[in-house]
Design a protein around this motif. Sequence first.
Motif, PDB file in Angstrom:
ATOM      1  N   GLY A  35       0.818  -1.208   0.000  1.00 34.85           N
ATOM      2  CA  GLY A  35       0.000   0.000   0.000  1.00 34.85           C
ATOM      3  C   GLY A  35       0.854   1.261   0.000  1.00 34.85           C
ATOM      4  N   HIS A  38       2.177   1.900  -3.486  1.00 35.30           N
ATOM      5  CA  HIS A  38       1.178   2.500  -4.386  1.00 35.30           C
ATOM      6  C   HIS A  38       0.925   3.964  -4.026  1.00 35.30           C
ATOM      7  CE1 HIS A  38       0.471  -1.213  -6.414  1.00 35.30           C
ATOM      8  NE2 HIS A  38      -0.088  -1.807  -5.377  1.00 35.30           N
ATOM      9  N   LYS A  46      -5.197   1.705  -5.807  1.00 36.08           N
ATOM     10  CA  LYS A  46      -4.458   0.478  -5.453  1.00 36.08           C
ATOM     11  C   LYS A  46      -3.983   0.520  -4.001  1.00 36.08           C
ATOM     12  CE  LYS A  46      -2.856  -0.981 -10.018  1.00 36.08           C
ATOM     13  NZ  LYS A  46      -1.688  -1.269 -10.883  1.00 36.08           N
ATOM     14  N   ALA A  47      -3.643   1.709  -3.523  1.00 33.37           N
ATOM     15  CA  ALA A  47      -3.224   1.824  -2.123  1.00 33.37           C
ATOM     16  C   ALA A  47      -4.376   1.446  -1.195  1.00 33.37           C
ATOM     17  CB  ALA A  47      -2.748   3.239  -1.831  1.00 33.37           C
ATOM     18  N   ALA A  50      -4.920  -2.321  -1.202  1.00 39.24           N
ATOM     19  CA  ALA A  50      -3.900  -3.051  -0.436  1.00 39.24           C
ATOM     20  C   ALA A  50      -4.122  -2.878   1.060  1.00 39.24           C
ATOM     21  CB  ALA A  50      -2.507  -2.563  -0.829  1.00 39.24           C
ATOM     22  N   PHE A  51      -4.437  -1.670   1.496  1.00 37.04           N
ATOM     23  CA  PHE A  51      -4.656  -1.438   2.923  1.00 37.04           C
ATOM     24  C   PHE A  51      -5.921  -2.152   3.414  1.00 37.04           C
ATOM     25  CE2 PHE A  51      -2.148   2.703   2.320  1.00 37.04           C
ATOM     26  CZ  PHE A  51      -0.971   2.120   2.776  1.00 37.04           C
ATOM     27  N   SER A  54      -5.048  -5.726   3.768  1.00 37.58           N
ATOM     28  CA  SER A  54      -4.243  -5.934   4.976  1.00 37.58           C
ATOM     29  C   SER A  54      -5.139  -5.941   6.211  1.00 37.58           C
ATOM     30  CB  SER A  54      -3.166  -4.854   5.109  1.00 37.58           C
ATOM     31  OG  SER A  54      -3.709  -3.608   5.503  1.00 37.58           O
ATOM     32  N   ASN A  73      -3.505   4.048   7.843  1.00 34.91           N
ATOM     33  CA  ASN A  73      -3.050   4.268   6.472  1.00 34.91           C
ATOM     34  C   ASN A  73      -4.203   4.519   5.509  1.00 34.91           C
ATOM     35  OD1 ASN A  73      -0.016   4.039   6.319  1.00 34.91           O
ATOM     36  ND2 ASN A  73      -0.512   2.233   7.526  1.00 34.91           N
TER      37      ASN A  73
END
Length: 208
Positions: A35, A38, A46-47, A50-51, A54, A73
């Motif tokens: 993340g 990205h 995309k960030a 990903a976060f 997670s 995040n």
Amino acid sequence: MDRLDDAERCYRSAITILRELGDWVRVGPVLLNTGYLHLRRGDHGKAIAAFRESLEVFERSGAIGGRGSAYANLGLVHHDMGDLDEAERYYLLAIEDNRTVAAAARADSSKVGDRRGLAQLLGRLAKVHLDRGEVARAVEGHREEVRLLRFVGDKRLLADAVHALGEALLVAGDVGAAREAWSEALPLYEDLGDDERVAAVRERLFFV
């Protein structure tokens, strides 16, 4: 950019291997790093993906503090996008998680780390309030951030927090208190050897 591409390939390989091993505890941090990557590229979509992934992994593994990192995040990405409501929501979730973890760890040295993390979250939330024009709440948040960081002993974080408090106080119209904050930040930055921040604070003190 090539280095970021190489890092992304490494993260993808690591995630694949760790999933195959069923090592969910270590999958979460790798997804956080993905993340961050990205976010550095400016790819907010995309960030966020990903976060969020997670967060799901941390909830599955039960890793202490993992959910809070994911929430924090996600707040950072939404703040960067200008989505202040979502940024606030995620920062508040991260603060709640931080306090829950701290309450379960009163007897050990992790209390200091919890204070550091909580202070940083309060500072981020204060910036959301300032961006919204909620100046009194911003000042209150930065004051609490500074109070916590005085216990932590991290000179860099304290300098940045006091500097930010000064900026919020200036917006609030309390020039005297703003100058007091900057006057405290100045020697901290000097001790750190941060010439850029030293120059910025001196400029503030000269012109304000």
